[in-house]
Design a protein around this motif. Structure first.
Motif, PDB file in Angstrom:
ATOM      1  N   ARG A  12      -9.651   6.869   7.557  1.00 46.14           N
ATOM      2  CA  ARG A  12      -8.743   6.681   8.690  1.00 46.14           C
ATOM      3  C   ARG A  12      -7.530   5.836   8.294  1.00 46.14           C
ATOM      4  NH1 ARG A  12      -7.026   9.728  11.834  1.00 46.14           N
ATOM      5  NH2 ARG A  12      -5.291   8.610  12.684  1.00 46.14           N
ATOM      6  N   THR A  13      -7.741   4.829   7.468  1.00 43.62           N
ATOM      7  CA  THR A  13      -6.645   3.986   6.995  1.00 43.62           C
ATOM      8  C   THR A  13      -5.691   4.793   6.128  1.00 43.62           C
ATOM      9  OG1 THR A  13      -8.110   2.076   7.030  1.00 43.62           O
ATOM     10  CG2 THR A  13      -6.083   1.856   5.766  1.00 43.62           C
ATOM     11  N   ALA A  14      -6.236   5.648   5.282  1.00 45.14           N
ATOM     12  CA  ALA A  14      -5.405   6.498   4.418  1.00 45.14           C
ATOM     13  C   ALA A  14      -4.549   7.444   5.255  1.00 45.14           C
ATOM     14  CB  ALA A  14      -6.286   7.284   3.457  1.00 45.14           C
ATOM     15  N   VAL A  15      -5.151   8.081   6.240  1.00 45.17           N
ATOM     16  CA  VAL A  15      -4.426   9.023   7.094  1.00 45.17           C
ATOM     17  C   VAL A  15      -3.364   8.286   7.899  1.00 45.17           C
ATOM     18  CG1 VAL A  15      -4.648  10.589   9.063  1.00 45.17           C
ATOM     19  CG2 VAL A  15      -6.298  10.694   7.201  1.00 45.17           C
ATOM     20  N   ARG A  16      -3.702   7.132   8.442  1.00 42.54           N
ATOM     21  CA  ARG A  16      -2.746   6.357   9.241  1.00 42.54           C
ATOM     22  C   ARG A  16      -1.541   5.943   8.399  1.00 42.54           C
ATOM     23  NH1 ARG A  16      -5.886   2.176  10.836  1.00 42.54           N
ATOM     24  NH2 ARG A  16      -6.989   3.548  12.230  1.00 42.54           N
ATOM     25  N   THR A  17      -1.782   5.535   7.158  1.00 43.41           N
ATOM     26  CA  THR A  17      -0.693   5.130   6.277  1.00 43.41           C
ATOM     27  C   THR A  17       0.174   6.328   5.888  1.00 43.41           C
ATOM     28  OG1 THR A  17      -2.113   3.376   5.426  1.00 43.41           O
ATOM     29  CG2 THR A  17      -0.130   3.858   4.178  1.00 43.41           C
ATOM     30  N   LEU A  18      -0.440   7.460   5.611  1.00 44.01           N
ATOM     31  CA  LEU A  18       0.319   8.671   5.290  1.00 44.01           C
ATOM     32  C   LEU A  18       1.153   9.128   6.488  1.00 44.01           C
ATOM     33  CD1 LEU A  18      -2.382  10.548   3.206  1.00 44.01           C
ATOM     34  CD2 LEU A  18      -0.134   9.840   2.378  1.00 44.01           C
ATOM     35  N   GLN A  19       0.603   9.018   7.681  1.00 43.77           N
ATOM     36  CA  GLN A  19       1.364   9.368   8.883  1.00 43.77           C
ATOM     37  C   GLN A  19       2.556   8.428   9.057  1.00 43.77           C
ATOM     38  OE1 GLN A  19      -1.709   9.208  11.847  1.00 43.77           O
ATOM     39  NE2 GLN A  19      -2.245  11.364  11.601  1.00 43.77           N
ATOM     40  N   SER A  20       2.362   7.157   8.753  1.00 47.43           N
ATOM     41  CA  SER A  20       3.440   6.179   8.837  1.00 47.43           C
ATOM     42  C   SER A  20       4.561   6.541   7.865  1.00 47.43           C
ATOM     43  CB  SER A  20       2.906   4.782   8.533  1.00 47.43           C
ATOM     44  OG  SER A  20       3.948   3.862   8.386  1.00 47.43           O
ATOM     45  N   PRO A  54       1.244  17.807  -3.898  1.00 48.41           N
ATOM     46  CA  PRO A  54       1.055  17.181  -2.584  1.00 48.41           C
ATOM     47  C   PRO A  54      -0.239  16.361  -2.544  1.00 48.41           C
ATOM     48  CG  PRO A  54       1.708  19.454  -2.322  1.00 48.41           C
ATOM     49  CD  PRO A  54       1.443  19.243  -3.787  1.00 48.41           C
ATOM     50  N   LEU A  55      -0.170  15.219  -1.885  1.00 50.14           N
ATOM     51  CA  LEU A  55      -1.328  14.342  -1.773  1.00 50.14           C
ATOM     52  C   LEU A  55      -2.276  14.805  -0.681  1.00 50.14           C
ATOM     53  CD1 LEU A  55       0.106  10.722  -1.876  1.00 50.14           C
ATOM     54  CD2 LEU A  55      -1.182  11.877  -3.644  1.00 50.14           C
ATOM     55  N   ARG A  56      -3.546  14.591  -0.909  1.00 47.20           N
ATOM     56  CA  ARG A  56      -4.548  14.772   0.121  1.00 47.20           C
ATOM     57  C   ARG A  56      -5.029  13.374   0.507  1.00 47.20           C
ATOM     58  NH1 ARG A  56      -8.927  17.738  -2.996  1.00 47.20           N
ATOM     59  NH2 ARG A  56      -8.244  16.160  -4.442  1.00 47.20           N
ATOM     60  N   PRO A  57      -5.482  13.184   1.720  1.00 46.73           N
ATOM     61  CA  PRO A  57      -5.991  11.862   2.090  1.00 46.73           C
ATOM     62  C   PRO A  57      -7.101  11.368   1.157  1.00 46.73           C
ATOM     63  CG  PRO A  57      -5.659  13.157   4.052  1.00 46.73           C
ATOM     64  CD  PRO A  57      -5.415  14.076   2.876  1.00 46.73           C
ATOM     65  N   MET A  72       0.830  -1.175   0.000  1.00 45.97           N
ATOM     66  CA  MET A  72       0.000   0.000   0.000  1.00 45.97           C
ATOM     67  C   MET A  72       0.887   1.255   0.000  1.00 45.97           C
ATOM     68  SD  MET A  72      -3.140   1.192   2.541  1.00 45.97           S
ATOM     69  CE  MET A  72      -3.199  -0.370   3.252  1.00 45.97           C
ATOM     70  N   GLU A  73       1.967   1.220   0.777  1.00 47.19           N
ATOM     71  CA  GLU A  73       2.845   2.390   0.844  1.00 47.19           C
ATOM     72  C   GLU A  73       3.520   2.662  -0.493  1.00 47.19           C
ATOM     73  OE1 GLU A  73       5.459   1.624   4.112  1.00 47.19           O
ATOM     74  OE2 GLU A  73       3.981   2.272   5.581  1.00 47.19           O
ATOM     75  N   ARG A  74       3.941   1.628  -1.178  1.00 48.37           N
ATOM     76  CA  ARG A  74       4.563   1.819  -2.501  1.00 48.37           C
ATOM     77  C   ARG A  74       3.574   2.442  -3.482  1.00 48.37           C
ATOM     78  NH1 ARG A  74       7.945  -3.726  -3.640  1.00 48.37           N
ATOM     79  NH2 ARG A  74       9.511  -3.382  -2.051  1.00 48.37           N
ATOM     80  N   GLU A  75       2.334   2.007  -3.420  1.00 40.42           N
ATOM     81  CA  GLU A  75       1.321   2.540  -4.330  1.00 40.42           C
ATOM     82  C   GLU A  75       1.045   4.013  -4.029  1.00 40.42           C
ATOM     83  OE1 GLU A  75      -0.888   2.569  -7.627  1.00 40.42           O
ATOM     84  OE2 GLU A  75       0.394   0.925  -6.953  1.00 40.42           O
ATOM     85  N   ILE A  76       1.105   4.401  -2.766  1.00 41.65           N
ATOM     86  CA  ILE A  76       0.915   5.807  -2.399  1.00 41.65           C
ATOM     87  C   ILE A  76       2.068   6.651  -2.941  1.00 41.65           C
ATOM     88  CG2 ILE A  76       0.867   7.417  -0.445  1.00 41.65           C
ATOM     89  CD1 ILE A  76      -0.729   5.267   1.086  1.00 41.65           C
ATOM     90  N   HIS A 109      -8.071   6.415  -4.794  1.00 40.70           N
ATOM     91  CA  HIS A 109      -7.176   5.604  -5.619  1.00 40.70           C
ATOM     92  C   HIS A 109      -7.112   4.160  -5.129  1.00 40.70           C
ATOM     93  CE1 HIS A 109      -3.919   4.803  -8.407  1.00 40.70           C
ATOM     94  NE2 HIS A 109      -3.225   4.278  -7.402  1.00 40.70           N
ATOM     95  N   LEU A 110      -7.015   3.982  -3.817  1.00 37.28           N
ATOM     96  CA  LEU A 110      -6.880   2.639  -3.254  1.00 37.28           C
ATOM     97  C   LEU A 110      -8.197   2.050  -2.763  1.00 37.28           C
ATOM     98  CD1 LEU A 110      -3.598   3.121  -1.194  1.00 37.28           C
ATOM     99  CD2 LEU A 110      -3.854   2.074  -3.438  1.00 37.28           C
TER     100      LEU A 110
END
Length: 68
Positions: free
Chosen positions: A30-38, A15-18, A1-5, A24-25
């Motif tokens: 919440r999952t999108a925000v958590r992954t972006l924070q990671s 710049p990406l927005r959540p 998922m991170e590679r695809e982001i 896209h995915l």
């Protein structure tokens, strides 16, 4: 998922927005925000706050992210 982001950030060249990640995915907000924070913690993205400086509204891909 991170590679695809990261790929999505390269394709959009802004710049990406959540919401971009969500659509896209096809994942929950919440999952999108958590992954972006990671990705921010790993140093691949940087959080950009809004006009008032209270909330993170965008995430910028860092220059070194593509080398890793």
């Amino acid at each position: 998922m991170e590679r695809e982001i990261i790929r999505l950030a390269c394709l959009l060249t802004r710049p990406l927005r959540p919401i971009d990640v969500e659509t896209h995915l096809n994942i929950n907000h919440r999952t999108a925000v958590r992954t972006l924070q990671s990705l921010c913690i790993k140093g691949l993205f940087a959080a950009v706050t809004g006009a008032e400086g209270k909330h993170v509204v965008r995430y910028e891909l860092q220059p070194g992210a593509l080398i890793r």
